[in-house]
Design a protein around this motif. Sequence first.
Motif, PDB file in Angstrom:
ATOM      1  N   PHE A  29       0.804  -1.229  -0.272  1.00  0.00           N
ATOM      2  CA  PHE A  29       0.042  -0.049   0.080  1.00  0.00           C
ATOM      3  C   PHE A  29       0.719   1.245  -0.084  1.00  0.00           C
ATOM      4  O   PHE A  29       0.451   2.479   0.655  1.00  0.00           O
ATOM      5  CB  PHE A  29      -1.094   0.154   1.314  1.00  0.00           C
ATOM      6  CG  PHE A  29      -1.638  -1.286   1.434  1.00  0.00           C
ATOM      7  CD1 PHE A  29      -2.788  -1.411   0.577  1.00  0.00           C
ATOM      8  CD2 PHE A  29      -1.455  -2.147   2.290  1.00  0.00           C
ATOM      9  CE1 PHE A  29      -3.793  -2.660   0.764  1.00  0.00           C
ATOM     10  CE2 PHE A  29      -2.318  -3.350   2.702  1.00  0.00           C
ATOM     11  CZ  PHE A  29      -3.286  -3.534   1.860  1.00  0.00           C
ATOM     12  N   HIS A  30       1.849   1.145  -0.619  1.00  0.00           N
ATOM     13  CA  HIS A  30       2.719   2.346  -0.534  1.00  0.00           C
ATOM     14  C   HIS A  30       2.164   3.532  -1.218  1.00  0.00           C
ATOM     15  O   HIS A  30       1.445   3.545  -2.329  1.00  0.00           O
ATOM     16  CB  HIS A  30       4.210   2.121  -1.460  1.00  0.00           C
ATOM     17  CG  HIS A  30       4.921   3.378  -1.816  1.00  0.00           C
ATOM     18  ND1 HIS A  30       5.592   3.893  -0.547  1.00  0.00           N
ATOM     19  CD2 HIS A  30       5.121   4.091  -2.975  1.00  0.00           C
ATOM     20  CE1 HIS A  30       6.202   5.314  -1.271  1.00  0.00           C
ATOM     21  NE2 HIS A  30       5.784   5.171  -2.566  1.00  0.00           N
ATOM     22  N   ARG A  77       1.636   8.308   2.642  1.00  0.00           N
ATOM     23  CA  ARG A  77       1.532   7.472   3.909  1.00  0.00           C
ATOM     24  C   ARG A  77       3.295   8.043   4.249  1.00  0.00           C
ATOM     25  O   ARG A  77       3.667   7.957   5.250  1.00  0.00           O
ATOM     26  CB  ARG A  77       1.783   6.007   3.575  1.00  0.00           C
ATOM     27  CG  ARG A  77       1.758   5.174   4.755  1.00  0.00           C
ATOM     28  CD  ARG A  77       1.326   3.696   4.524  1.00  0.00           C
ATOM     29  NE  ARG A  77       2.595   3.313   3.962  1.00  0.00           N
ATOM     30  CZ  ARG A  77       2.772   1.869   3.537  1.00  0.00           C
ATOM     31  NH1 ARG A  77       1.764   0.985   4.185  1.00  0.00           N
ATOM     32  NH2 ARG A  77       3.824   1.408   2.770  1.00  0.00           N
ATOM     33  N   THR A  78       3.973   8.025   3.404  1.00  0.00           N
ATOM     34  CA  THR A  78       5.568   8.231   3.474  1.00  0.00           C
ATOM     35  C   THR A  78       5.631   9.679   4.042  1.00  0.00           C
ATOM     36  O   THR A  78       6.340   9.770   5.124  1.00  0.00           O
ATOM     37  CB  THR A  78       6.247   8.156   2.327  1.00  0.00           C
ATOM     38  OG1 THR A  78       6.332   7.123   1.486  1.00  0.00           O
ATOM     39  CG2 THR A  78       7.851   8.763   2.471  1.00  0.00           C
ATOM     40  N   LEU A 124       0.639  17.622   3.765  1.00  0.00           N
ATOM     41  CA  LEU A 124      -0.171  16.437   4.212  1.00  0.00           C
ATOM     42  C   LEU A 124      -1.641  16.887   3.959  1.00  0.00           C
ATOM     43  O   LEU A 124      -2.399  16.091   3.328  1.00  0.00           O
ATOM     44  CB  LEU A 124       0.012  15.979   5.538  1.00  0.00           C
ATOM     45  CG  LEU A 124      -0.419  14.610   5.842  1.00  0.00           C
ATOM     46  CD1 LEU A 124       0.020  13.600   5.076  1.00  0.00           C
ATOM     47  CD2 LEU A 124      -0.097  14.181   7.311  1.00  0.00           C
ATOM     48  N   LEU A 125      -2.061  18.096   4.551  1.00  0.00           N
ATOM     49  CA  LEU A 125      -3.458  18.444   4.265  1.00  0.00           C
ATOM     50  C   LEU A 125      -3.638  18.717   2.743  1.00  0.00           C
ATOM     51  O   LEU A 125      -5.009  18.653   2.318  1.00  0.00           O
ATOM     52  CB  LEU A 125      -4.080  19.627   4.982  1.00  0.00           C
ATOM     53  CG  LEU A 125      -3.551  19.403   6.665  1.00  0.00           C
ATOM     54  CD1 LEU A 125      -3.627  20.727   7.459  1.00  0.00           C
ATOM     55  CD2 LEU A 125      -4.737  18.527   6.935  1.00  0.00           C
ATOM     56  N   THR A 160      -7.812   4.091   2.837  1.00  0.00           N
ATOM     57  CA  THR A 160      -7.965   4.230   4.265  1.00  0.00           C
ATOM     58  C   THR A 160      -6.635   3.981   4.835  1.00  0.00           C
ATOM     59  O   THR A 160      -6.327   4.640   5.973  1.00  0.00           O
ATOM     60  CB  THR A 160      -8.557   2.752   4.454  1.00  0.00           C
ATOM     61  OG1 THR A 160      -8.171   1.512   3.780  1.00  0.00           O
ATOM     62  CG2 THR A 160     -10.049   2.928   4.002  1.00  0.00           C
ATOM     63  N   GLN A 161      -5.570   3.445   4.027  1.00  0.00           N
ATOM     64  CA  GLN A 161      -4.151   3.392   4.782  1.00  0.00           C
ATOM     65  C   GLN A 161      -3.541   5.027   4.739  1.00  0.00           C
ATOM     66  O   GLN A 161      -3.294   5.148   5.910  1.00  0.00           O
ATOM     67  CB  GLN A 161      -3.055   2.701   3.687  1.00  0.00           C
ATOM     68  CG  GLN A 161      -3.418   1.057   3.864  1.00  0.00           C
ATOM     69  CD  GLN A 161      -2.520   0.634   5.104  1.00  0.00           C
ATOM     70  OE1 GLN A 161      -1.408   1.168   5.436  1.00  0.00           O
ATOM     71  NE2 GLN A 161      -2.856  -0.424   5.602  1.00  0.00           N
ATOM     72  N   ASP A 162      -3.721   5.564   3.914  1.00  0.00           N
ATOM     73  CA  ASP A 162      -3.371   6.997   3.779  1.00  0.00           C
ATOM     74  C   ASP A 162      -4.311   7.747   4.824  1.00  0.00           C
ATOM     75  O   ASP A 162      -3.322   8.611   5.675  1.00  0.00           O
ATOM     76  CB  ASP A 162      -3.665   7.792   2.358  1.00  0.00           C
ATOM     77  CG  ASP A 162      -2.842   7.178   1.236  1.00  0.00           C
ATOM     78  OD1 ASP A 162      -1.729   6.598   1.720  1.00  0.00           O
ATOM     79  OD2 ASP A 162      -2.839   7.711   0.107  1.00  0.00           O
ATOM     80  N   SER A 163      -5.378   7.455   4.875  1.00  0.00           N
ATOM     81  CA  SER A 163      -6.159   8.303   5.914  1.00  0.00           C
ATOM     82  C   SER A 163      -5.665   7.971   7.087  1.00  0.00           C
ATOM     83  O   SER A 163      -5.711   8.932   8.112  1.00  0.00           O
ATOM     84  CB  SER A 163      -7.686   8.020   5.947  1.00  0.00           C
ATOM     85  OG  SER A 163      -8.000   8.340   4.616  1.00  0.00           O
ATOM     86  N   ALA A 164      -5.515   6.666   7.554  1.00  0.00           N
ATOM     87  CA  ALA A 164      -5.095   6.351   8.945  1.00  0.00           C
ATOM     88  C   ALA A 164      -3.732   6.881   9.226  1.00  0.00           C
ATOM     89  O   ALA A 164      -3.683   7.328  10.523  1.00  0.00           O
ATOM     90  CB  ALA A 164      -4.735   4.812   9.004  1.00  0.00           C
ATOM     91  N   TRP A 165      -2.755   6.721   8.463  1.00  0.00           N
ATOM     92  CA  TRP A 165      -1.387   7.183   8.832  1.00  0.00           C
ATOM     93  C   TRP A 165      -1.310   8.753   8.978  1.00  0.00           C
ATOM     94  O   TRP A 165      -0.751   9.399   9.900  1.00  0.00           O
ATOM     95  CB  TRP A 165      -0.400   6.874   7.812  1.00  0.00           C
ATOM     96  CG  TRP A 165       0.169   5.298   7.833  1.00  0.00           C
ATOM     97  CD1 TRP A 165      -0.579   4.187   7.498  1.00  0.00           C
ATOM     98  CD2 TRP A 165       1.193   4.662   8.793  1.00  0.00           C
ATOM     99  NE1 TRP A 165       0.158   3.260   7.901  1.00  0.00           N
ATOM    100  CE2 TRP A 165       1.147   3.407   8.779  1.00  0.00           C
ATOM    101  CE3 TRP A 165       1.884   5.610   9.618  1.00  0.00           C
ATOM    102  CZ2 TRP A 165       2.271   2.840   9.565  1.00  0.00           C
ATOM    103  CZ3 TRP A 165       2.859   4.940  10.191  1.00  0.00           C
ATOM    104  CH2 TRP A 165       2.989   3.416  10.248  1.00  0.00           C
ATOM    105  N   ALA A 166      -2.408   9.343   7.920  1.00  0.00           N
ATOM    106  CA  ALA A 166      -2.163  10.977   8.094  1.00  0.00           C
ATOM    107  C   ALA A 166      -2.921  11.282   9.432  1.00  0.00           C
ATOM    108  O   ALA A 166      -2.331  12.272   9.917  1.00  0.00           O
ATOM    109  CB  ALA A 166      -3.011  11.468   6.807  1.00  0.00           C
ATOM    110  N   LEU A 167      -3.863  10.818   9.928  1.00  0.00           N
ATOM    111  CA  LEU A 167      -4.593  11.115  11.227  1.00  0.00           C
ATOM    112  C   LEU A 167      -3.851  11.016  12.138  1.00  0.00           C
ATOM    113  O   LEU A 167      -3.552  11.687  13.309  1.00  0.00           O
ATOM    114  CB  LEU A 167      -5.899  10.479  11.088  1.00  0.00           C
ATOM    115  CG  LEU A 167      -7.102  10.948  10.317  1.00  0.00           C
ATOM    116  CD1 LEU A 167      -8.117  10.029  10.318  1.00  0.00           C
ATOM    117  CD2 LEU A 167      -7.408  12.087  10.234  1.00  0.00           C
TER     118      LEU A 167
END
Length: 394
Positions: free
Chosen positions: A107-108, A112-113, A138-139, A150-157
């Motif tokens: 899910f790269h 996320r990075t 990020l925003l 969902t991966q991006d959202s989880a790490w961003a939050l």
Amino acid sequence: ARKEADEPGSTGVPLSFDYLDSTQRAMVAFVLAEMGQPQQLAHNALFGNRAQLPLFARALLLLALHRTAPEDLRIATLTEELLSSISVSERSAHVAEQLPYNLDALFHSTVRTQAAVLMAILRVQPKNPNLLKLTRGLLIDRVQGTWKSTQDSAWALLALNDYNRLHPVEGSDLTAGAWLIDEPLLSAKIPSAATPPQRVEWSLQKLLTLLPPQSDEPQKSLYELPLILQRSGRGTMHYRVGLEWTTPKTLVGAYSQGIKFTRSLRTAAGLLAQSGSLLAGEAVVMDIDLSCQQPVHHLVLDIPLPAGLEAVQREGAAAGSSLSGPRSRLISFEEIRRDRVLIYMDALPAGHHEHTLSLRSTTAGRYMVPPAKATALYEPGLQGSTDGLNIWVH
């Protein structure tokens, strides 16, 4: 992994790590360190091989090292490497990297990075001057108020929560106002950051009344009507403007958002027409066609079946008959239920793909076959749907 590392005479990286690639090892090392179960040998191996690690994995390694021993001299080295990857503009900052190998299966994403790098810098240098710009970057990566998976959202939050905890919002005392043309939408007093969000909803019918009268000049679209937002006082005003609507089910047809999905029913006599008829007990196949211009990961096909059709196992179909069809090797799992068939694909390469489902007509009657849908589980923006069908079983 911890048990193997604690074995007497253990001198290497835990054997369980041997089944993982370097990025997965960094992820496991990060989680174990956060749980208070650091793996020093794994940290040593990862640091020595960090040139082969993507930026995301190096950020996780930095977090693991700092959680284990904040005075570790290797932290400064990793921090400098992360900071050198940041590209700073006037208002925001983003990280940039060249991947050592394909990481789609993990899910790269650049979001996320960026989130992982922000988390790492927040922990080791909480007063770094680029933190605010990294947060803005990020925003900025959001589309319609959210990130694409969902991966991006989880790490961003997670990263934003860390930032807000270390840099809490200063006290505020402001008044917010909103107008659409000259029509007031909102006037609210916001005395502090803890004030609950203010929400205003307008019906679409009411919004349409604001359109100018029809004339010889082209009528303005609704989204061209001016929306005015005003803030007065001290503090930052956060807001979201959205337009939501529901299409009547009778008007829903096939659509494609990155994935083109079509299907057709076929009997021994040939393709079944839009409102074709079948004999009860007759063998039928559904020919599925998928097209995508970019690779899609973790794809699910949800294919509803009416009461007049049932799916049969491939082995139960007439093998080698005129109803045979291509069987995609990309399918990871096919789940047959009473009212639908679910097909899972871990990875779908770009291009055109075909698959055949074996069915049988059962109970006489007239039926509507609902549209089938293809959705990328972790990238909901990638999806496609077929048209509905009508059949007559007699």
